[in-house]
Every structure is written in structure tokens, then in C-alpha cells.
Design a protein around this motif. Structure first.
Motif, mmCIF file in Angstrom:
data_model
loop_
_atom_site.group_PDB
_atom_site.id
_atom_site.type_symbol
_atom_site.label_atom_id
_atom_site.label_comp_id
_atom_site.label_asym_id
_atom_site.label_seq_id
_atom_site.Cartn_x
_atom_site.Cartn_y
_atom_site.Cartn_z
ATOM 1 N N GLU A 19 47.771 43.754 30.567
ATOM 2 C CA GLU A 19 47.491 43.403 31.964
ATOM 3 C C GLU A 19 47.690 44.601 32.887
ATOM 4 O O GLU A 19 46.909 44.803 33.818
ATOM 5 C CB GLU A 19 48.375 42.241 32.416
ATOM 6 N N VAL A 20 48.722 45.374 32.622
ATOM 7 C CA VAL A 20 48.964 46.576 33.419
ATOM 8 C C VAL A 20 47.799 47.546 33.236
ATOM 9 O O VAL A 20 47.282 48.113 34.213
ATOM 10 C CB VAL A 20 50.304 47.245 33.023
ATOM 11 N N SER A 26 40.821 49.033 36.076
ATOM 12 C CA SER A 26 40.013 48.475 37.167
ATOM 13 C C SER A 26 40.144 49.306 38.431
ATOM 14 O O SER A 26 39.173 49.510 39.156
ATOM 15 C CB SER A 26 40.436 47.032 37.461
ATOM 16 N N PHE A 27 41.354 49.781 38.692
ATOM 17 C CA PHE A 27 41.597 50.594 39.883
ATOM 18 C C PHE A 27 40.843 51.913 39.801
ATOM 19 O O PHE A 27 40.083 52.262 40.705
ATOM 20 C CB PHE A 27 43.106 50.851 40.035
ATOM 21 N N ALA A 56 40.898 37.815 35.680
ATOM 22 C CA ALA A 56 39.857 38.009 36.702
ATOM 23 C C ALA A 56 40.486 38.358 38.050
ATOM 24 O O ALA A 56 39.978 39.224 38.775
ATOM 25 C CB ALA A 56 38.990 36.761 36.817
ATOM 26 N N ILE A 57 41.598 37.712 38.376
ATOM 27 C CA ILE A 57 42.295 38.004 39.633
ATOM 28 C C ILE A 57 42.840 39.435 39.611
ATOM 29 O O ILE A 57 42.661 40.191 40.569
ATOM 30 C CB ILE A 57 43.425 36.986 39.883
ATOM 31 N N ILE A 58 43.497 39.800 38.513
ATOM 32 C CA ILE A 58 44.044 41.158 38.391
ATOM 33 C C ILE A 58 42.932 42.198 38.523
ATOM 34 O O ILE A 58 43.057 43.168 39.277
ATOM 35 C CB ILE A 58 44.785 41.327 37.044
ATOM 36 N N ALA A 59 41.849 41.992 37.781
ATOM 37 C CA ALA A 59 40.747 42.958 37.802
ATOM 38 C C ALA A 59 40.112 43.046 39.185
ATOM 39 O O ALA A 59 39.777 44.146 39.652
ATOM 40 C CB ALA A 59 39.699 42.589 36.755
ATOM 41 N N THR A 60 39.949 41.912 39.862
ATOM 42 C CA THR A 60 39.335 41.918 41.192
ATOM 43 C C THR A 60 40.216 42.653 42.192
ATOM 44 O O THR A 60 39.747 43.550 42.911
ATOM 45 C CB THR A 60 39.065 40.483 41.675
ATOM 46 N N ALA A 149 32.887 38.321 42.294
ATOM 47 C CA ALA A 149 31.771 37.605 41.662
ATOM 48 C C ALA A 149 31.580 38.074 40.227
ATOM 49 O O ALA A 149 31.375 37.270 39.320
ATOM 50 C CB ALA A 149 30.491 37.808 42.468
ATOM 51 N N ARG A 150 31.652 39.380 40.014
ATOM 52 C CA ARG A 150 31.462 39.915 38.658
ATOM 53 C C ARG A 150 32.541 39.415 37.701
ATOM 54 O O ARG A 150 32.247 38.881 36.641
ATOM 55 C CB ARG A 150 31.446 41.441 38.690
ATOM 56 N N PHE A 151 33.808 39.623 38.049
ATOM 57 C CA PHE A 151 34.888 39.273 37.127
ATOM 58 C C PHE A 151 35.047 37.768 36.948
ATOM 59 O O PHE A 151 35.323 37.301 35.846
ATOM 60 C CB PHE A 151 36.210 39.913 37.572
ATOM 61 N N PHE A 152 34.844 36.989 37.999
ATOM 62 C CA PHE A 152 34.970 35.538 37.859
ATOM 63 C C PHE A 152 33.778 34.946 37.106
ATOM 64 O O PHE A 152 33.926 33.970 36.377
ATOM 65 C CB PHE A 152 35.192 34.870 39.217
#
Length: 196
Positions: A19-20, A26-27, A56-60, A149-152
Motif C-alpha cells: 500500500e505504501v 501513484s504520487f 482505489a482511494i490510496i491511488a486517487t 474515475a480511472r482507479f474506481f
């Protein structure tokens, strides 16, 4: 080199710190990194489908934060920091051509299309947005909508269809997203033609 980078990114999915790493990838993807976060997101979501929405939340969130970093680079440090990054990837000339040929509204549209389909790559559009001084709040809202939109959408596909959809996503999602981006561009062009 690109293949080794891709393989390394894929190996991160099996780590306890996945997750980290998803947040980090993603950053940096949104401002300087070559490999999209999807290559880490997909195997993580398939390995632990119960956490797909969390991923998806983390990536967004981290992607939007990375986009803000790209905007800041373009706004405050284009010549000293952002331009050398673009030169490293061989994108400086393409960036300069894009910079001279687009309007403010087009850049906002590109932000949405790059967030959805990586057309053009997100890092180029985030830096360009800063260079041409796109309003930071408009930038943030556009980035949240596009990257979310992409990740979700990926999360929904993976949760609904599981492993079989992975191969489809890896091979064709870019084409589907590109098709959606083309539709957005055509709608934008039609709106401008009708508005004149």
C-alpha cells in the motif's frame, strides 16, 4: 530498462508494504515517473479483492497529490527542475510544441484525458498546467475527477470480473480509455464550433 522497471514495480505488489508503494508510485507517476500505477494496482487488487476500494482511494489521493507536485514544478521550477526531467524522458521538445499550441481550456481537457487514459502522459500535463498557470483549484478538481474515475473504474472491473478481466485491462484498457478521450475531445470541439 523499461522492462526491468516494470518487473520491479510488479514485484512490489507482493510485499507487506504494497500500500505504501502504491501511494509512492501513484504520487511520482503524476509528476516524474514513467511506469503507471496500474501495474501495481492490478495485482494488488486481484490478490486482495476485499481491499480494492481502499487501494482505489490510496491511488486517487496520492495521484492527485503527485499531480499537485507536477503543477508546482511547472509553476515555480520549470527551467531548473521540470525541464531536465522532461529532457531525461526525451519529452522536452514535444512539451514545448504542446505548450505553444494549446489554450487554457484545452489544457484542462488534456488534464482529464491524461488522467483517464494517459493521453498525453499525466506527468506532462501536470507540469504544463503549472507552466501556463491553470488555476490550482480547477486543477485539483479536474485531477480528482479524472484519476478517481480511472482507479474506481478499475476497482469496479476487478471486483466484478476478477482475474479474467486483468488480461483484458492490460491489453485493451488503454484503447478503451483512449476512445473515451477521443469522444471528450470531439464533444469539446463540437461545443466550440457550435458556440461560434
Amino acid at each position: 530498462m523499461l522492462r526491468r522497471l516494470y518487473d520491479w514495480t510488479m514485484s512490489l505488489a507482493s510485499r507487506k508494504s504494497a500500500e505504501v508503494w502504491l501511494g509512492i508510485i501513484s504520487f511520482v507517476e503524476s509528476s516524474v515517473f514513467l511506469v503507471p500505477a496500474d501495474v501495481l494496482f492490478l495485482p494488488m487488487a486481484l490478490a486482495k479483492p476485499e481491499k480494492v476500494w481502499r487501494y482505489a482511494i490510496i491511488a486517487t489521493i496520492t495521484s492527485v497529490l503527485g499531480g499537485i507536485a507536477g503543477w508546482v514544478l511547472g509553476y515555480y521550477a520549470y527551467e531548473s527542475v521540470a525541464r531536465p526531467i522532461l529532457e531525461f524522458y526525451g519529452k522536452a521538445d514535444a512539451f514545448d510544441q504542446l505548450r505553444q499550441s494549446v489554450s487554457y481550456e484545452t489544457i484542462v481537457l488534456l488534464l482529464v484525458t491524461s488522467g483517464l487514459a494517459h493521453l498525453p502522459p499525466i506527468k506532462i500535463v501536470t507540469i504544463l498546467s503549472g507552466v501556463v498557470h491553470v488555476d490550482i483549484w480547477l486543477f485539483i478538481i479536474s485531477a480528482i475527477v479524472a484519476r478517481g474515475a480511472r482507479f474506481f473504474f478499475l476497482a469496479w472491473l476487478l471486483q466484478r470480473y476478477g482475474e479474467p478481466i486483468r488480461h483484458f485491462i492490460e491489453k485493451r484498457l488503454g484503447l478503451i480509455a483512449a476512445g473515451g478521450a477521443v469522444v471528450l475531445i470531439l464533444l469539446y470541439a463540437a461545443f466550440h464550433v457550435l458556440a461560434v
